[in-house]
Scaffold this motif. Structure first.
Motif, PDB file in Angstrom:
ATOM      1  N   ALA A  54       0.913  -1.178  -0.151  1.00  0.00           N
ATOM      2  CA  ALA A  54      -0.015   0.023   0.194  1.00  0.00           C
ATOM      3  C   ALA A  54       0.722   1.077  -0.248  1.00  0.00           C
ATOM      4  O   ALA A  54       0.607   2.127  -0.685  1.00  0.00           O
ATOM      5  CB  ALA A  54      -0.874  -0.070   1.177  1.00  0.00           C
ATOM      6  N   MET A  55       2.148   1.197   0.759  1.00  0.00           N
ATOM      7  CA  MET A  55       2.720   2.271   1.030  1.00  0.00           C
ATOM      8  C   MET A  55       3.543   2.750  -0.313  1.00  0.00           C
ATOM      9  O   MET A  55       3.692   3.918  -0.812  1.00  0.00           O
ATOM     10  CB  MET A  55       3.671   2.370   1.957  1.00  0.00           C
ATOM     11  N   VAL A  56       3.973   1.645  -0.980  1.00  0.00           N
ATOM     12  CA  VAL A  56       4.664   1.881  -2.131  1.00  0.00           C
ATOM     13  C   VAL A  56       3.955   2.145  -3.290  1.00  0.00           C
ATOM     14  O   VAL A  56       4.326   3.123  -4.144  1.00  0.00           O
ATOM     15  CB  VAL A  56       5.761   0.437  -2.423  1.00  0.00           C
ATOM     16  N   SER A  57       2.776   1.361  -3.356  1.00  0.00           N
ATOM     17  CA  SER A  57       1.861   1.890  -4.545  1.00  0.00           C
ATOM     18  C   SER A  57       1.328   3.432  -4.539  1.00  0.00           C
ATOM     19  O   SER A  57       1.304   3.966  -5.570  1.00  0.00           O
ATOM     20  CB  SER A  57       0.737   1.164  -4.271  1.00  0.00           C
ATOM     21  N   PHE A 286      -3.534   8.314   2.059  1.00  0.00           N
ATOM     22  CA  PHE A 286      -3.376   6.933   1.739  1.00  0.00           C
ATOM     23  C   PHE A 286      -2.233   6.224   2.433  1.00  0.00           C
ATOM     24  O   PHE A 286      -2.019   5.284   2.713  1.00  0.00           O
ATOM     25  CB  PHE A 286      -3.368   6.454   0.108  1.00  0.00           C
ATOM     26  N   LEU A 287      -0.700   7.119   2.369  1.00  0.00           N
ATOM     27  CA  LEU A 287       0.236   6.808   3.044  1.00  0.00           C
ATOM     28  C   LEU A 287       0.043   6.461   4.555  1.00  0.00           C
ATOM     29  O   LEU A 287       0.553   5.397   4.760  1.00  0.00           O
ATOM     30  CB  LEU A 287       1.302   7.748   3.030  1.00  0.00           C
ATOM     31  N   GLY A 288      -1.007   7.266   5.204  1.00  0.00           N
ATOM     32  CA  GLY A 288      -1.178   6.877   6.532  1.00  0.00           C
ATOM     33  C   GLY A 288      -1.884   5.548   6.903  1.00  0.00           C
ATOM     34  O   GLY A 288      -1.543   4.874   7.754  1.00  0.00           O
ATOM     35  N   LEU A 289      -3.094   5.476   5.771  1.00  0.00           N
ATOM     36  CA  LEU A 289      -3.575   4.026   5.727  1.00  0.00           C
ATOM     37  C   LEU A 289      -2.519   2.885   5.597  1.00  0.00           C
ATOM     38  O   LEU A 289      -2.791   1.893   6.248  1.00  0.00           O
ATOM     39  CB  LEU A 289      -4.564   4.286   4.792  1.00  0.00           C
ATOM     40  N   GLY A 290      -1.536   3.135   4.790  1.00  0.00           N
ATOM     41  CA  GLY A 290      -0.754   1.953   4.378  1.00  0.00           C
ATOM     42  C   GLY A 290      -0.049   1.814   5.675  1.00  0.00           C
ATOM     43  O   GLY A 290       0.204   0.739   6.119  1.00  0.00           O
ATOM     44  N   ALA A 291       0.307   3.007   6.438  1.00  0.00           N
ATOM     45  CA  ALA A 291       1.298   2.801   7.704  1.00  0.00           C
ATOM     46  C   ALA A 291       0.316   1.918   8.653  1.00  0.00           C
ATOM     47  O   ALA A 291       0.968   1.115   9.515  1.00  0.00           O
ATOM     48  CB  ALA A 291       1.827   3.913   8.386  1.00  0.00           C
TER      49      ALA A 291
END
Length: 407
Positions: A54-57, A286-291
Motif C-alpha cells: 500500500a505504501m509503495v503503491s 493513503f500513506l497513513g492508511l498504509g502505515a
C-alpha cells in the motif's frame, strides 16, 4: 580461573567457552522455524506485504501522476491566459466588448489570440425529434478560425472550420460533445438551432480548455445569422513565456478599458498545478492508511512469534542445556521475526512496483518510481520485524533450561 573446571588425577582442565552462533547460523535457524510452519508464516508475512504494498503503491502512483502532469504542463505550456466576463456592480452578468480580440492582439508579447462566443438559445441534437430541452450540457459557440492554433489542439476526424465553411451550416464538435451525440466521424449531420448542420470535424480533448470539449463550434459569420451579437464570452491568449506576468497585469484593462474589474483573467495551467497539490494531499492520507496496515501486520508478527515461543519451549530448553546463551536464543528469535517481515516486505515492494507499473502503462505516463520508496519499504519491514520480535525474543531468552524442559 575464568572458566569452569573439573578435577581428576591429572589436575584441573578448563571447560571450553560456549560456542557462538554465526550470522549464517542464525538466519538458517530462523528460516528453519519458518519452514516448519509455512502457512502460519505466509499469513503473518501477508500483513506486512499488504502494508508495504500500500505504501509503495501510493508513493509510486503519486510519482507517476506527478511526472505525467508535469509532462502535460510542459507540453501544453503555461503561457495561455483566458479572459471571461464577470459580474457588474449590481450582480448581473457582464459582457466583453466586441472589439476586445483585436485590442488584446496589440499587447506587447502576445503571440496569438482567439475567442469563442456563446450563441444564446441555440441547442444541438442528434435529430429534430429530440426534445430541445435535452441539451446534454452541450453549448453552441461561435468560433474564430484561429482558435485551434491558439489552444494547440488537434482534430481527431475531419478538419477545422475554414474561410470556406465558416459562413455555411458546418459545425465542429468537441470530444465530449461528439460522444454525447453519438457522432464518431466527420460527415454526419446534427440538428442545430432549428436547421441541419454538417459535422466537418471532431476535436481531440483539450486539457487547457475543457469547456471546448462540451461545445459545438460554428463559424463567427454563421453564428451572426443565428442572432449572435458578436460579443465574445471567452478570450484565449498566448504570449511568450517571459511576458506572461506583464500580459496578465494589463489584460483585463485591455479587454474592457471602461470596466476592467468586470473581467476575470485566469491561467488554465494553474488547474493542473492544483491537481498536483490535491494528489499530494490524498497521497499523505493513503500513506497513513498504509502505515496503519503495516502496524497491524507487525502486531500479527509479534503475536505469531509469541505463540512460537510457547510452542517451542522444549527446543529452547534443549538448546540452553547444550550451552546456548540467552543472547543466542534472543538473536535466534529476533532473526526469525526480522526474516519473516523482510520476506513480507520484499513481496510488498514487488506488488507495489507492479501496481505502479500497471497504472503508468494504463495512463500512458512514464514510470517514475522514486528509489527511496523501494528501499524505504524494505527498511520499514525490517524495523517492524525487529520491533515485533523484540518482546518474544526476550521472553524466550529468559527461560532457563529447567523451566523450559519442565513445561
Amino acid at each position: 580461573m575464568s572458566h569452569l573446571a573439573f578435577r581428576d588425577g591429572a589436575g584441573a582442565t578448563p571447560l571450553p567457552p560456549p560456542a557462538r552462533s554465526r550470522s549464517a547460523d542464525l538466519v538458517k535457524a530462523g528460516l528453519g522455524g519458518l519452514r516448519a510452519r509455512p502457512l502460519r508464516a505466509a499469513l503473518s508475512a501477508l500483513g506486512i506485504a499488504i502494508g508495504i504494498a500500500a505504501m509503495v503503491s501510493v508513493l509510486g502512483i503519486g510519482a507517476v501522476s506527478r511526472a505525467g502532469l508535469l509532462a502535460q504542463i510542459h507540453r501544453l505550456g503555461t503561457n495561455l491566459l483566458t479572459a471571461a466576463p464577470g459580474q457588474t456592480l449590481f450582480g448581473d452578468s457582464a459582457s466583453l466588448p466586441a472589439e476586445a480580440v483585436p485590442m488584446v492582439s496589440r499587447i506587447p508579447g502576445v503571440t496569438s489570440v482567439s475567442a469563442v462566443g456563446t450563441v444564446p438559445g441555440a441547442t444541438v441534437r442528434r435529430t429534430d425529434r429530440i426534445d430541445p430541452a435535452e441539451t446534454n450540457g452541450i453549448a453552441v459557440c461561435a468560433s474564430r478560425l484561429d482558435l485551434l492554433a491558439t489552444l494547440g489542439g488537434r482534430v481527431r476526424s475531419g478538419a477545422y472550420l475554414s474561410p470556406a465553411t465558416e459562413r455555411y451550416p458546418a459545425v465542429v464538435l468537441g470530444a465530449v460533445a461528439a460522444d454525447r451525440l453519438g457522432i464518431d466521424r466527420a460527415g454526419r449531420s446534427v440538428y442545430l438551432a432549428g436547421r441541419w448542420f454538417t459535422v466537418v470535424g471532431i476535436l481531440d480533448s483539450l486539457r487547457l480548455a475543457p469547456e471546448i470539449d462540451r461545445s459545438a463550434l460554428i463559424g463567427w459569420d454563421m453564428a451572426t445569422a443565428l442572432d449572435f451579437d458578436g460579443h465574445p464570452t471567452t478570450i484565449y491568449e498566448r504570449s511568450a513565456d517571459d511576458a506572461v506576468s506583464s500580459v496578465w497585469s494589463v489584460l483585463a484593462a485591455t479587454v474592457n478599458p471602461q470596466d476592467p474589474e468586470q473581467v476575470q483573467v485566469s491561467r488554465p495551467s494553474d488547474a493542473l498545478t492544483a491537481q498536483l497539490a490535491a494528489k499530494s494531499a490524498f497521497n499523505t492520507l493513503f500513506l497513513g492508511l498504509g502505515a496503519v496496515a503495516l502496524l497491524v501486520g507487525g502486531v500479527g508478527v509479534a503475536n505469531i512469534m509469541v505463540i512460537s515461543v510457547l510452542e517451542r519451549r522444549q527446543e529452547i530448553g534443549l538448546r540452553r542445556a547444550l550451552g546456548a546463551t540467552r543472547r543466542q536464543i534472543r538473536l535466534q528469535f529476533l532473526t526469525e521475526s526480522v526474516t519473516l517481515s523482510l520476506l513480507g516486505g520484499l513481496a510488498g515492494v514487488l506488488l507495489g512496483l507492479a501496481t505502479s507499473l500497471t497504472y503508468a502503462t494504463y495512463r500512458g505516463w512514464p514510470l517514475a518510481l522514486p528509489a527511496q520508496a523501494l528501499s524505504g519499504g524494505v527498511l520499514a519491514a525490517v524495523l517492524v520485524g525487529a520491533a515485533a520480535g523484540l518482546y518474544p525474543a526476550r521472553r524466550a531468552a529468559r527461560l532457563t533450561p529447567t523451566q523450559a524442559l519442565a513445561m
